[in-house]
Scaffold this motif. Structure first.
Motif, mmCIF file in Angstrom:
data_model
loop_
_atom_site.group_PDB
_atom_site.id
_atom_site.type_symbol
_atom_site.label_atom_id
_atom_site.label_comp_id
_atom_site.label_asym_id
_atom_site.label_seq_id
_atom_site.Cartn_x
_atom_site.Cartn_y
_atom_site.Cartn_z
ATOM 1 N N ASN A 33 40.152 36.573 48.591
ATOM 2 C CA ASN A 33 41.141 36.948 49.851
ATOM 3 C C ASN A 33 42.542 36.590 49.576
ATOM 4 O O ASN A 33 43.546 37.204 50.037
ATOM 5 C CB ASN A 33 40.512 36.551 51.074
ATOM 6 C CG ASN A 33 39.251 37.170 51.566
ATOM 7 O OD1 ASN A 33 38.936 38.503 50.891
ATOM 8 N ND2 ASN A 33 38.314 36.768 52.361
ATOM 9 N N GLU A 34 42.582 35.308 48.953
ATOM 10 C CA GLU A 34 43.889 34.654 49.075
ATOM 11 C C GLU A 34 44.597 35.072 47.676
ATOM 12 O O GLU A 34 45.882 35.299 47.828
ATOM 13 C CB GLU A 34 43.740 33.369 49.038
ATOM 14 C CG GLU A 34 45.106 32.328 49.194
ATOM 15 C CD GLU A 34 45.093 31.114 49.633
ATOM 16 O OE1 GLU A 34 46.003 30.203 49.496
ATOM 17 O OE2 GLU A 34 43.765 30.522 49.952
ATOM 18 N N HIS A 35 43.982 34.853 46.500
ATOM 19 C CA HIS A 35 44.701 35.054 45.250
ATOM 20 C C HIS A 35 44.274 36.275 44.658
ATOM 21 O O HIS A 35 44.704 36.714 43.418
ATOM 22 C CB HIS A 35 44.434 33.843 44.512
ATOM 23 C CG HIS A 35 45.064 32.595 45.002
ATOM 24 N ND1 HIS A 35 46.343 32.365 45.246
ATOM 25 C CD2 HIS A 35 44.400 31.638 45.543
ATOM 26 C CE1 HIS A 35 46.393 31.195 45.569
ATOM 27 N NE2 HIS A 35 45.228 30.525 45.989
ATOM 28 N N GLY A 36 43.082 36.848 45.018
ATOM 29 C CA GLY A 36 42.704 37.893 44.198
ATOM 30 C C GLY A 36 41.407 37.773 43.501
ATOM 31 O O GLY A 36 40.979 36.316 43.006
ATOM 32 N N LEU A 37 40.267 38.589 43.123
ATOM 33 C CA LEU A 37 39.111 37.998 42.495
ATOM 34 C C LEU A 37 39.182 37.654 40.930
ATOM 35 O O LEU A 37 38.547 36.745 40.587
ATOM 36 C CB LEU A 37 38.064 39.502 42.464
ATOM 37 C CG LEU A 37 36.783 39.049 42.046
ATOM 38 C CD1 LEU A 37 36.064 38.154 43.277
ATOM 39 C CD2 LEU A 37 35.995 40.516 42.213
ATOM 40 N N SER A 38 40.198 38.305 40.360
ATOM 41 C CA SER A 38 40.665 37.791 38.982
ATOM 42 C C SER A 38 41.010 36.417 38.928
ATOM 43 O O SER A 38 40.361 35.474 38.082
ATOM 44 C CB SER A 38 41.569 38.880 38.613
ATOM 45 O OG SER A 38 42.059 38.271 37.098
ATOM 46 N N TYR A 39 41.445 35.925 40.079
ATOM 47 C CA TYR A 39 42.040 34.429 40.201
ATOM 48 C C TYR A 39 40.985 33.529 39.983
ATOM 49 O O TYR A 39 40.771 32.504 39.169
ATOM 50 C CB TYR A 39 42.804 34.165 41.253
ATOM 51 C CG TYR A 39 43.308 32.746 41.311
ATOM 52 C CD1 TYR A 39 44.771 32.419 40.860
ATOM 53 C CD2 TYR A 39 42.688 31.628 42.036
ATOM 54 C CE1 TYR A 39 45.230 31.245 40.957
ATOM 55 C CE2 TYR A 39 43.391 30.511 42.155
ATOM 56 C CZ TYR A 39 44.550 30.014 41.736
ATOM 57 O OH TYR A 39 45.163 28.947 41.495
ATOM 58 N N PHE A 40 39.418 34.039 40.712
ATOM 59 C CA PHE A 40 38.395 33.195 40.700
ATOM 60 C C PHE A 40 37.823 33.132 39.359
ATOM 61 O O PHE A 40 37.309 31.878 38.686
ATOM 62 C CB PHE A 40 37.105 33.811 41.700
ATOM 63 C CG PHE A 40 35.914 33.230 41.623
ATOM 64 C CD1 PHE A 40 35.699 32.025 42.531
ATOM 65 C CD2 PHE A 40 34.841 33.687 40.938
ATOM 66 C CE1 PHE A 40 34.416 31.707 42.262
ATOM 67 C CE2 PHE A 40 33.709 33.242 40.828
ATOM 68 C CZ PHE A 40 33.406 32.145 41.656
ATOM 69 N N PHE A 41 37.676 34.074 38.753
ATOM 70 C CA PHE A 41 37.161 34.111 37.207
ATOM 71 C C PHE A 41 38.122 33.276 36.079
ATOM 72 O O PHE A 41 37.580 32.762 35.321
ATOM 73 C CB PHE A 41 36.968 35.476 36.839
ATOM 74 C CG PHE A 41 35.636 36.108 37.437
ATOM 75 C CD1 PHE A 41 34.459 35.790 37.385
ATOM 76 C CD2 PHE A 41 36.056 37.004 38.615
ATOM 77 C CE1 PHE A 41 33.410 36.200 38.314
ATOM 78 C CE2 PHE A 41 34.920 37.586 39.149
ATOM 79 C CZ PHE A 41 33.656 37.408 39.068
ATOM 80 N N TRP A 42 39.348 33.540 36.510
ATOM 81 C CA TRP A 42 40.300 32.709 35.565
ATOM 82 C C TRP A 42 40.133 31.352 35.796
ATOM 83 O O TRP A 42 40.196 30.496 34.769
ATOM 84 C CB TRP A 42 41.743 32.894 35.779
ATOM 85 C CG TRP A 42 42.237 34.318 35.029
ATOM 86 C CD1 TRP A 42 42.660 35.521 35.790
ATOM 87 C CD2 TRP A 42 42.053 34.544 33.804
ATOM 88 N NE1 TRP A 42 42.853 36.320 34.686
ATOM 89 C CE2 TRP A 42 42.717 36.026 33.423
ATOM 90 C CE3 TRP A 42 41.636 33.683 32.478
ATOM 91 C CZ2 TRP A 42 42.704 36.459 32.108
ATOM 92 C CZ3 TRP A 42 41.807 34.381 31.230
ATOM 93 C CH2 TRP A 42 42.340 35.746 31.118
#
Length: 601
Positions: free
Chosen positions: A564-573
């Motif tokens: 929600n804050e940074h985007g789903l891609s950020y989580f996987f990075w």
């Protein structure tokens, strides 16, 4: 055991191995079928809407429960292993575990709040009794034929992966397409079949795995020449305290989230009570571990330090690898375009048919070979096993036929079908189940394991540190793939249509990473640890795995907040970067760990 030398097991063989190995093969296959089949559905069921039959939990709460469940599964192996060694023997432990898991799956099929929690508790203890004792029976069966042991474990591992593949494929399909209770219930049915065929065939193992008696205990102690270093009262008290704190933490972590703070045993410590509890437990355990190391000779102590180092790396591996039934399944369900059109739909239907029918055909052939050796003495067990295969063949063929028939239709919530084209179906359309992607891990293992085995046997066989480094880099590469695939998803988005090729690549790279790390760890425990300490260090190892499994849930708990804050891609990075850091750390520590291992490879 004067009448139970290993020679008797090799009188009647199947593919060059004792028929008893294949009794274990099929028992383990059905257990893995039930375990992975249920696990593939758990997160989806918890997060599904009420109208879809789920509980409509937040992903945070679902991941918290999932992490505690898989963590407890591995912690319970220490309890099951102890009871098997000291009290009831391997065979009864397997039967007790299978019965508990059968009841657990049956409870989950009821789908009430009480029955789901009861089912998970039964599955935790069932796995604890079952999991560590199947390999113990194999070890005893081959103790005088060490040259055959590698082949035996390879065959056994094929059974593990075959069970995982068919469990995820069939239970996942029924759970998603028909109803959650059907998926949970099917897992229990095959666990029951596995238990029956094991119980009815147990005499094939001779005296192996029977309840220990004074004579067998005395013989085992006589064979153990390592110096005793018993736990003192203060050490036992420390173990008890750390165990209680750890158990309360792993149970309280999801309970406090799910109840909104109404249930919180560490509330008196403030908002960070859970963190304080587990940090205290870890510090106390490390103090005990370090003290225990000081009680041994320099060489033994350094070897134990090497094992502890690999156990530490293992925590990070499993915390990221086990995103498969967690955040990666959510990604497959909500953010992946799983509808295939035209030629791609036909290709998938044909491919899915082949990867279902061919492995099932090969295993049925193995079953037939076993029948020729065992049917005369174990007819009822073979009949029950045959019935289980008739059922699994029936469900598999029904699933494939249904997919062909409904290509181009939308399956409505009331069970009816609606044309996806307004006038007529002009092209094939197929929706791939979200759980289908998890089957790729087993398929890739079966395909790639022989290549990695050849690599390990060649002159290019890398050291343990390098293997861990390569495995973690491959894990990072997989997470980078899904991070790139998710790069176009806006922060806060609840759905998307990312190409499924990214998930396929994730499972390819993660499986190669698993082949570099998973088989290596336990092997080094057995090579580096003295016999007297092997149980304690296996406990340390499974504790590390349990922490990693809980860590997987903790990572998953944060997916929505980060997305929600940074985007789903950020989580996987983030997971990619953690994997790279651990990989680099493993490689640069190679000289230090090599010295600590004192020539062990």
């Amino acid at each position: 055991m004067s009448q139970n030398t290993t020679d008797q097991f090799f009188k009647n063989t199947v593919i060059g191995h004792p028929a008893g190995l294949f009794i274990l093969f099929f028992t383990e296959m059905w257990e893995r079928f039930s375990f992975y089949g249920m696990r593939s559905l758990l997160i989806l069921f918890l997060t599904a809407s009420f109208t879809d039959g789920g509980w409509e939990w937040t992903r945070e709460n679902a991941s918290a429960l999932f992490g505690s469940y898989v963590g407890l599964v591995y912690l319970s192996t220490m309890l099951g292993g102890y009871f098997a060694d000291k009290v009831i023997g391997f065979r009864w432990a397997v039967v007790v575990g299978a019965v508990l898991m059968t009841l657990g799956h049956a409870a989950m099929a009821v789908e009430t709040e009480f029955s789901i929690y009861l089912g998970l508790i039964l599955l935790v203890f069932g796995n604890g009794f079952f999991k560590p004792n199947m390999t113990s029976i194999i070890s005893e069966m081959y103790k005088d034929r060490p040259e055959k042991k590698d082949g035996a474990y390879t065959l056994f591992y094929m059974g593990v992966n075959a069970g995982a593949f068919f469990g995820i494929l069939l239970c996942g399909y029924l759970g998603e397409k028909v109803g959650w209770s059907y998926g949970f219930g099917l897992a229990g049915i095959f666990m029951f079949f596995g238990m029956l065929q094991f119980w009815l065939s147990q005499n094939i193992f001779g005296d192996i795995g029977l309840k220990p008696n004074k004579e067998s205990k005395a013989k085992a102690e006589a064979l153990d020449s390592d110096k005793r270093n018993p736990f003192t009262p203060w050490q036992l008290a420390l173990i008890a305290l750390t165990s209680i704190l750890g158990l309360l933490w792993i149970l309280n972590a999801p309970a406090s989230k799910i109840s909104g703070g109404k249930i919180d045993v560490f509330a008196f410590l403030g908002s960070g009570g859970n963190n304080y509890a587990i940090l205290t437990a870890l510090v106390l355990f490390i103090i005990l571990l370090v003290y225990r190391f000081t009680q041994y000779s320099k060489i033994t102590r350094e070897k134990l330090m090497a094992v502890t180092f690999f156990a530490f790396l293992t925590i990070f591996f499993w915390a990221i690898f086990e995103q498969s039934p967690n955040s990666l399944t959510i990604f497959a369900s909500d953010y992946t375009n799983r509808v295939l059109e035209g030629n791609w739909s036909v290709i998938f239907l044909v491919m899915n048919s082949l990867i279902t029918v061919l492995p099932l055909g090969i295993i049925t052939w193995v079953l037939f070979l076993m029948f020729k050796q065992t049917f005369k003495n174990y007819a009822l067990a073979n009949i029950i096993l045959s019935l289980s295969f008739v059922i699994v063949w029936g469900i598999a063929l029904w699933m494939l036929a249904k997919d062909y028939y409904t290509a181009g239709y939308l399956d409505l919530s009331d069970g009816t079908l609606e044309l996806l084209k307004i006038e007529k179906v002009t092209t094939a359309l197929t929706e791939v189940p979200a759980t289908w992607f998890s089957t790729l891990n087993s398929l890739f293992i079966i395909s790639l394991a022989p290549l990695f085995s050849k690599w390990w046997e060649s002159k290019y066989n890398p050291s343990a540190n390098i293997k861990y480094g390569i495995g973690m880099f491959l894990l990072a590469l997989g997470m980078a793939c899904v991070a790139i695939g998710a790069s176009g998803i806006a922060p806060g988005a609840k759905t998307a249509s990312v190409s499924m090729i990214w998930l396929i690549l994730v499972y390819l790279f993660h499986t190669m990473g698993e082949l570099c790390i998973s088989p290596v760890g336990l092997s080094y425990v057995s090579k580096l640890v003295p016999g007297r300490m092997i149980a304690f260090m296996f406990g340390v190892w499974y504790l590390a795995v349990a922490i990693g499994m809980k860590g997987a849930g903790m990572f998953g708990e944060n997916i929505d907040t980060i997305a929600n804050e940074h985007g789903l891609s950020y989580f996987f990075w983030m997971l990619t970067i953690i994997s790279v850091v651990v990989a680099v750390f493993s490689i640069i520590m190679t000289p230090v760990i090599k010295k600590l291992m004192h020539g062990v490879r």
